[in-house]
Write a protein that holds these residues in place. Structure first.
Motif, PDB file in Angstrom:
ATOM      1  N   TYR A  36       0.899  -1.210  -0.115  1.00  5.25           N
ATOM      2  CA  TYR A  36       0.032   0.161   0.001  1.00  5.25           C
ATOM      3  C   TYR A  36       0.821   1.227  -0.152  1.00  5.25           C
ATOM      4  O   TYR A  36       0.445   2.215  -0.645  1.00  5.25           O
ATOM      5  CB  TYR A  36      -1.108  -0.116   1.264  1.00  5.25           C
ATOM      6  N   VAL A  37       1.948   1.438   0.719  1.00  2.56           N
ATOM      7  CA  VAL A  37       2.771   2.467   0.831  1.00  2.56           C
ATOM      8  C   VAL A  37       3.500   2.685  -0.538  1.00  2.56           C
ATOM      9  O   VAL A  37       3.491   3.833  -0.806  1.00  2.56           O
ATOM     10  CB  VAL A  37       3.781   2.241   1.997  1.00  2.56           C
ATOM     11  N   LEU A  38       4.105   1.594  -1.081  1.00  6.02           N
ATOM     12  CA  LEU A  38       4.766   1.863  -2.345  1.00  6.02           C
ATOM     13  C   LEU A  38       3.822   2.079  -3.462  1.00  6.02           C
ATOM     14  O   LEU A  38       4.397   2.952  -4.225  1.00  6.02           O
ATOM     15  CB  LEU A  38       5.387   0.681  -2.792  1.00  6.02           C
ATOM     16  N   GLU A  39       2.438   1.664  -3.408  1.00 10.27           N
ATOM     17  CA  GLU A  39       1.445   1.993  -4.249  1.00 10.27           C
ATOM     18  C   GLU A  39       1.196   3.677  -4.267  1.00 10.27           C
ATOM     19  O   GLU A  39       0.749   4.090  -5.059  1.00 10.27           O
ATOM     20  CB  GLU A  39       0.485   1.308  -4.198  1.00 10.27           C
ATOM     21  N   LYS A  40       1.027   3.942  -3.117  1.00 16.39           N
ATOM     22  CA  LYS A  40       0.638   5.290  -2.717  1.00 16.39           C
ATOM     23  C   LYS A  40       1.668   6.467  -3.148  1.00 16.39           C
ATOM     24  O   LYS A  40       1.338   7.538  -3.818  1.00 16.39           O
ATOM     25  CB  LYS A  40       0.480   5.277  -1.089  1.00 16.39           C
ATOM     26  N   TYR A  41       2.976   6.140  -2.862  1.00 17.01           N
ATOM     27  CA  TYR A  41       3.965   6.999  -3.274  1.00 17.01           C
ATOM     28  C   TYR A  41       4.833   6.874  -4.440  1.00 17.01           C
ATOM     29  O   TYR A  41       5.321   7.829  -5.239  1.00 17.01           O
ATOM     30  CB  TYR A  41       5.018   7.082  -2.087  1.00 17.01           C
ATOM     31  N   ILE A  42       4.795   5.656  -5.055  1.00 17.11           N
ATOM     32  CA  ILE A  42       5.453   5.338  -6.435  1.00 17.11           C
ATOM     33  C   ILE A  42       4.496   4.539  -7.229  1.00 17.11           C
ATOM     34  O   ILE A  42       4.791   3.248  -7.666  1.00 17.11           O
ATOM     35  CB  ILE A  42       6.826   4.846  -6.244  1.00 17.11           C
ATOM     36  N   PRO A  43       3.332   4.800  -7.765  1.00 17.03           N
ATOM     37  CA  PRO A  43       2.542   4.044  -8.273  1.00 17.03           C
ATOM     38  C   PRO A  43       3.043   4.069  -9.792  1.00 17.03           C
ATOM     39  O   PRO A  43       3.350   5.005 -10.426  1.00 17.03           O
ATOM     40  CB  PRO A  43       1.089   4.715  -8.320  1.00 17.03           C
TER      41      PRO A  43
ATOM     42  N   GLU B 182      -1.716   5.587 -12.235  1.00 21.50           N
ATOM     43  CA  GLU B 182      -2.582   6.390 -11.183  1.00 21.50           C
ATOM     44  C   GLU B 182      -3.831   5.783 -11.273  1.00 21.50           C
ATOM     45  O   GLU B 182      -4.519   5.477 -12.481  1.00 21.50           O
ATOM     46  CB  GLU B 182      -2.670   7.884 -11.791  1.00 21.50           C
TER      47      GLU B 182
ATOM     48  N   ILE C   7       3.017  -0.878  -8.643  1.00 18.79           N
ATOM     49  CA  ILE C   7       4.216  -0.063  -7.888  1.00 18.79           C
ATOM     50  C   ILE C   7       5.295   0.072  -9.091  1.00 18.79           C
ATOM     51  O   ILE C   7       5.581  -0.923  -9.830  1.00 18.79           O
ATOM     52  CB  ILE C   7       4.963  -1.312  -7.049  1.00 18.79           C
TER      53      ILE C   7
ATOM     54  N   SER D 228       8.668   0.353  -9.410  1.00 12.05           N
ATOM     55  CA  SER D 228      10.004   0.339  -8.701  1.00 12.05           C
ATOM     56  C   SER D 228      10.874  -0.704  -9.077  1.00 12.05           C
ATOM     57  O   SER D 228      10.319  -1.926  -9.481  1.00 12.05           O
ATOM     58  CB  SER D 228       9.969   0.305  -7.089  1.00 12.05           C
TER      59      SER D 228
END
Length: 351
Positions: free
Chosen positions: A99-106, A109, A257, A259
């Protein structure tokens, strides 16, 4: 990846009343043949497994093992659906990281684990945990009994004296290699791809996409993987442990993500690495089959080296029963049913 496509001469009947599409309407012979073979494979496989159970029914040791497993199913369900999912620190840790990775480096969109398009994938997770907790344990027991009786001579006894951590480490590398082989086979053999295509149909990758796979795709995968694991005399618990550990990791890199994990991309499968595997574009086919380690793709020349591309995902079948058109729960329930029977080409509704 190798995909099966429906003939482009089929036209959507836009603006008309909903109709059912039957197998006879599909003019693409290769797709029909693959689905016929998939259906026959399912029947044949079920028959073979049933015969094996009947043959082994005279084996008291095997029956005792089956009885023991059946008696333990309630506890296993509680552990699998409770300890490993609802109350599992590992589950929430993996979900939180995703969730954190999807939120900041999706990668895309508006997508991700908590988007509307991920709802159906979460529905796939529930029966998977239940199946894994019950009938799947019996199937592993049958495979183990079959191996002990007919393939026991393949066991590598040189590792018997090794410490458990060493056997587990070797088992991890061996398992990852076997998963690469089974993954490659399920793409290259068209009958197997018909089942595996369900997993690749997701246009919006998310944490629960890992569980979006057909039961017979899982059977193929674990049959290819489990028997060779017995060669190392891996215990029942170790086989299940390795499977669960890899599940959590692969659930993360199925997320939305953008990344490559920095320098770790040289060793580990990353969200971007695996996104290329799910790509719908032809020039990304047959690449990045690795599940945890990238060494196998490098070794066998199946690695797509440009990891800076962020393609769309999905299958080429324009009539696949996708789940992004409506938002009602009844629609998703119907779509789940249609996707489950997709490999057999049962009639489905289209607008």
């Amino acid at each position: 990846m190798t995909t099966s496509t429906i003939g482009k001469d089929e036209l959507k009947n836009e603006g008309a009343e909903p109709t059912f599409i039957s197998s006879s309407e599909d003019k693409s012979a290769p797709v029909d043949r693959n689905r016929v073979l998939a259906t026959r494979f399912t029947y044949a496989f079920t028959l073979v497994v049933s015969i094996l159970f009947l043959v082994k029914s005279s084996d008291k040791a095997f029956l005792d093992e089956c009885v023991r497993i059946c008696q333990n199913i309630p506890n296993v369900v509680q552990v699998t659906c409770g300890t490993e999912l609802i109350f599992s620190p590992l589950f929430f840790m993996a979900l939180g990281i995703t969730y954190v990775l999807e939120k900041y480096i999706p990668a895309r969109e508006g997508g991700g684990t908590f988007s509307r398009t991920a709802y159906l994938d979460s529905q796939w997770a529930v029966p998977k945990f239940l199946i894994f907790s019950s009938s799947w344990l019996l199937y592993i027991a049958l495979l183990r009994a079959f191996y002990n009786q007919y393939l026991g001579f393949l066991t590598i006894h040189a590792v018997d004296s090794w410490p458990e951590w060493a056997k587990l480490a070797v088992g991890f590398v061996w398992t990852d290699f076997l998963r690469y082989i089974s993954h490659y086979a399920r793409h290259k053999i068209q009958t197997f791809w018909t089942f595996h295509a369900v997993h690749h149909s997701q246009k919006n990758l998310n944490f629960f996409t890992e569980w979006r796979s057909h039961i017979f795709d899982d059977v193929l995968k674990y049959t290819i993987e489990a028997i060779p694991l017995f060669m190392l005399d891996q215990s029942f618990v170790q086989v299940l442990f390795l499977n669960r550990a890899m599940y959590w990791y692969s659930a993360i890199y199925h997320g939305n993500i953008r990344s490559n994990y920095g320098w770790l991309k040289h060793f580990l499968v990353t969200p971007q690495y695996h996104r290329l595997h799910h790509s719908i574009h032809p020039h990304h086919r047959d690449c990045n089959f690795g599940l945890v380690l990238t060494v196998w793709d490098r070794m066998f020349g199946t690695m797509y080296k440009n990891l800076d591309e962020f393609p769309g995902t999905g299958t080429e079948d324009e009539f696949f029963p996708y789940d992004e058109e409506e938002s009602s729960k009844s629609y998703y329930s119907r779509t789940f049913f249609e996707q489950f029977f997709y490999p057999f080409k049962l009639p489905r509704i289209r607008s």
